[in-house]
Write a protein that holds these residues in place. Structure first.
Motif, PDB file in Angstrom:
ATOM      1  N   TRP A 368       0.842  -1.322  -0.076  1.00 15.73           N
ATOM      2  CA  TRP A 368      -0.031   0.042  -0.050  1.00 15.73           C
ATOM      3  C   TRP A 368       0.896   1.248   0.186  1.00 15.73           C
ATOM      4  O   TRP A 368       0.285   2.260  -0.341  1.00 15.73           O
ATOM      5  N   THR A 385      -4.056   1.676  -3.167  1.00  9.27           N
ATOM      6  CA  THR A 385      -5.016   1.230  -2.425  1.00  9.27           C
ATOM      7  C   THR A 385      -4.903  -0.095  -1.753  1.00  9.27           C
ATOM      8  O   THR A 385      -4.386  -0.939  -2.277  1.00  9.27           O
ATOM      9  N   THR A 389      -9.569  -2.441   2.712  1.00  8.10           N
ATOM     10  CA  THR A 389      -9.717  -0.911   2.753  1.00  8.10           C
ATOM     11  C   THR A 389     -10.028  -0.281   4.174  1.00  8.10           C
ATOM     12  O   THR A 389     -10.129   0.783   4.419  1.00  8.10           O
ATOM     13  N   GLU A 390     -10.322  -1.524   5.359  1.00 10.48           N
ATOM     14  CA  GLU A 390     -10.591  -0.873   6.515  1.00 10.48           C
ATOM     15  C   GLU A 390      -9.467  -0.481   7.269  1.00 10.48           C
ATOM     16  O   GLU A 390      -9.537   0.142   8.343  1.00 10.48           O
TER      17      GLU A 390
END
Length: 443
Positions: A368, A385, A389-390
Motif C-alpha cells: 500500500w 489502495t 480498505t478498513e
C-alpha cells in the motif's frame, strides 16, 4: 573567493593527488551532506545548442553530425528570453531546494565565459554569461547551485575519442592528446569554482564512455581519468563543495554523494542501475517526459501524481529527487513543465513536512505504500489502495506508537499493536488520490 592561478594549481597537482588518496571531508562538507539530505528535492537543467534542434541532448552523436556542422549552432543559439529570476522562481515555487545546471554537456559547449575555449555561450549572439546570471540569482534566492560537468567531449580532438563508445561519427581525425584534455578539464573546473561564488557540488557524467565493457561494475577504464587529482583540485578550491560522479558504479574515494540515473537506489529498470548502495547521501534523477534536453516531439509527460510518487518512493529509500527540465532554445521552460511543477509545489506546501528533513529505510515498503521518518515522527504514505480498505497493516513493527493521526487534518486514528505487527484503522477516511499520509508519534 580569492582566485588561484592555473599555473600554481597545476604545479601543486603532485601533492594534491596524495591528498585525494586520504580524503577527509571538511566540517563544512559534512554539514552540506546533511543539508543535502534534508533538502530532498532539486531541479536538473539540461540546456545548450542542442536545444535549437529540438531532438534531445544526444542528437550530435545519434545523427553523426560533424563537428564543423554542429559548430554552426553557435550562430543560431540565442536564448534571448532567458531570465534567471524566472528559472529559479519556478524551482523555488515547486518546493525545490537546489538546482543542478549543465555547465558543459557531451557536445563540449560551455554555458559560461571560459577562457579555455571559444565554443561557449558568450560567443553566441546572446553574449552573456548564463552561468553567472544563474549563480547570482540562486545565491540571491537561497537556492543551492550544483554544476553538471561532462567528462567526455564529442567535439574536442584531444579527448580520447578513439577508445570512447560515443561520438564516433563527428568527423575527428587528429590524434587525441589525453594529457591536454585532462589539463583542459582542470582549468575549466578551476574557473567554475573561482568565478561563480559558492558551488554546492560538481556532478560529473560520462565516465561510462571509456569503460572496458558494459557489464563492468568496477572503475576499470580504457583511460586514467585522474580522479585523485581532479577531486583534490575541487576540494582544495572549495573544501565544502560536494562531488558526485554518474559512473553507474559504487562511489570511490573523494566522492561525497551517490547518483542514480532514472532509477531508485538498488533498482535497475533502465540498465543504468544495479550498483550497490553506499552510506553516502543518495540522489536519483528523472525526466518530466522521456528527454533530458528539449525534444519538440516528446509529449510523453509524466503526471504530477507519478512524479510525486517517484519523489515519495525516493525519500522512503533515503534519496533526493532531482527532476529535470530541458528549456527551449529561447531560454524559457516549456509551459507543460511549468504547470506540473506548479502542481507539485502546491502539494509540497501542504505535505512537505513528510518529505523535507526526513530519512528513509525505517521500514520495508508495503503493497500500500512506504515510510519516511523525522526523529520520533514517522509518516506512512498510502500511495496504493490497500487490499483491506478498513486498515493498513505494518508487519513486524517493533516501535511503540504513542499517537496516530491523519496528517494535516490531525484526525486521530485508532491503532492496535500486536507481536505480528501494527494495524491502523481507516474507518471514515476517504483516501487521497495521490497520497494519504498517516503521522505516527513513536515512543
Amino acid at each position: 573567493m580569492k582566485k588561484i592561478t592555473l599555473c600554481l594549481l597545476f604545479s601543486c597537482i603532485s601533492w594534491m593527488g596524495t591528498l585525494a588518496q586520504t580524503y577527509k571531508p571538511s566540517e563544512g562538507n559534512i554539514k552540506n551532506r546533511k543539508e543535502f539530505q534534508d533538502d530532498k528535492f532539486g531541479m536538473f537543467i539540461h540546456f545548450g545548442p542542442y536545444s535549437v534542434l529540438g531532438n534531445g541532448e544526444w542528437i550530435m552523436t545519434n545523427q553523426n553530425i560533424k563537428v564543423t556542422d554542429y559548430g554552426r549552432l553557435i550562430n543560431v543559439f540565442n536564448p534571448q528570453d532567458f531570465d534567471a529570476k524566472k528559472w529559479v522562481g519556478i524551482a523555488k515555487s515547486a518546493g525545490m531546494k537546489y538546482i543542478t545546471f549543465t555547465t558543459r554537456h557531451h557536445d563540449g559547449f560551455s554555458n559560461f565565459d571560459t577562457k579555455l575555449s571559444d565554443w561557449k555561450i558568450t560567443n553566441t549572439h546572446f553574449k552573456r554569461d548564463l552561468l553567472k546570471e544563474l549563480a547570482d540569482e540562486c545565491h540571491k534566492q537561497g537556492i543551492k547551485l550544483f554544476c553538471y560537468y561532462s567528462l567526455l567531449d564529442w567535439t574536442r580532438t584531444d579527448y580520447q575519442y578513439e577508445t570512447g563508445k560515443t561520438g564516433k561519427g563527428t568527423g575527428r581525425t587528429q590524434k587525441s592528446d589525453w594529457d591536454s584534455y585532462i589539463h583542459f578539464m582542470k582549468g575549466q573546473l578551476t574557473e567554475i569554482l573561482t568565478n561563480y561564488g559558492e558551488i554546492g557540488g560538481i556532478w560529473f557524467d560520462g565516465h561510462w564512455d571509456q569503460l572496458n565493457n558494459d557489464s563492468d561494475k568496477t572503475l576499470t577504464s580504457k583511460v586514467n581519468w585522474h580522479y585523485d587529482e581532479i577531486y583534490a583540485l575541487i576540494h582544495s578550491l572549495q573544501p565544502d563543495c560536494m562531488i558526485s560522479n554518474n559512473h553507474h558504479l559504487t562511489p570511490i574515494q573523494g566522492e561525497d554523494f551517490q547518483a542514480f540515473e532514472k532509477d531508485l537506489p538498488g533498482g535497475n529498470t533502465t540498465g543504468f542501475g544495479g550498483q550497490s548502495v553506499s552510506q553516502l547521501p543518495l540522489e536519483t534523477c528523472e525526466t518530466m517526459n522521456n528527454s533530458w534536453g528539449f525534444n519538440i516531439n516528446d509529449r510523453k509527460y509524466k503526471s504530477t501524481k507519478d512524479l510525486l510518487h517517484y519523489m515519495i518512493n525516493a525519500a522512503s529509500l533515503n534519496a533526493n529527487f532531482l527532476l529535470n527540465v530541458g528549456p527551449m532554445a529561447d531560454g524559457t521552460i516549456q509551459p507543460e513543465f511549468v504547470e506540473t511543477l506548479k502542481e507539485i509545489g502546491i502539494w509540497m506546501d501542504k505535505n512537505g513536512n513528510s518529505i523535507y528533513e526526513t530519512r528513509g529505510n525505517v521500514m520495508k515498503p508495503q503493497d500500500w505504500g512506504v515510510f519516511t521518518a523525522k526523529n520520533k515522527t514517522w509518516f506512512a504514505h498510502i500511495i496504493n489502495t490497500p487490499k483491506q480498505t478498513e486498515y493498513i497493516f505494518i508487519p513486524e513493527m517493533k516501535q511503540k506508537i504513542k499517537k496516530c493521526y491523519l496528517m494535516n487534518g490531525k484526525k486521530k486514528l485508532q491503532f492496535k499493536q500486536q507481536p505480528e505487527g501494527t494495524f491502523i484503522y481507516l474507518n471514515g477516511i476517504t483516501l487521497d488520490t495521490i497520497d494519504t499520509i498517516i503521522e505516527m508519534q513513536i515512543q
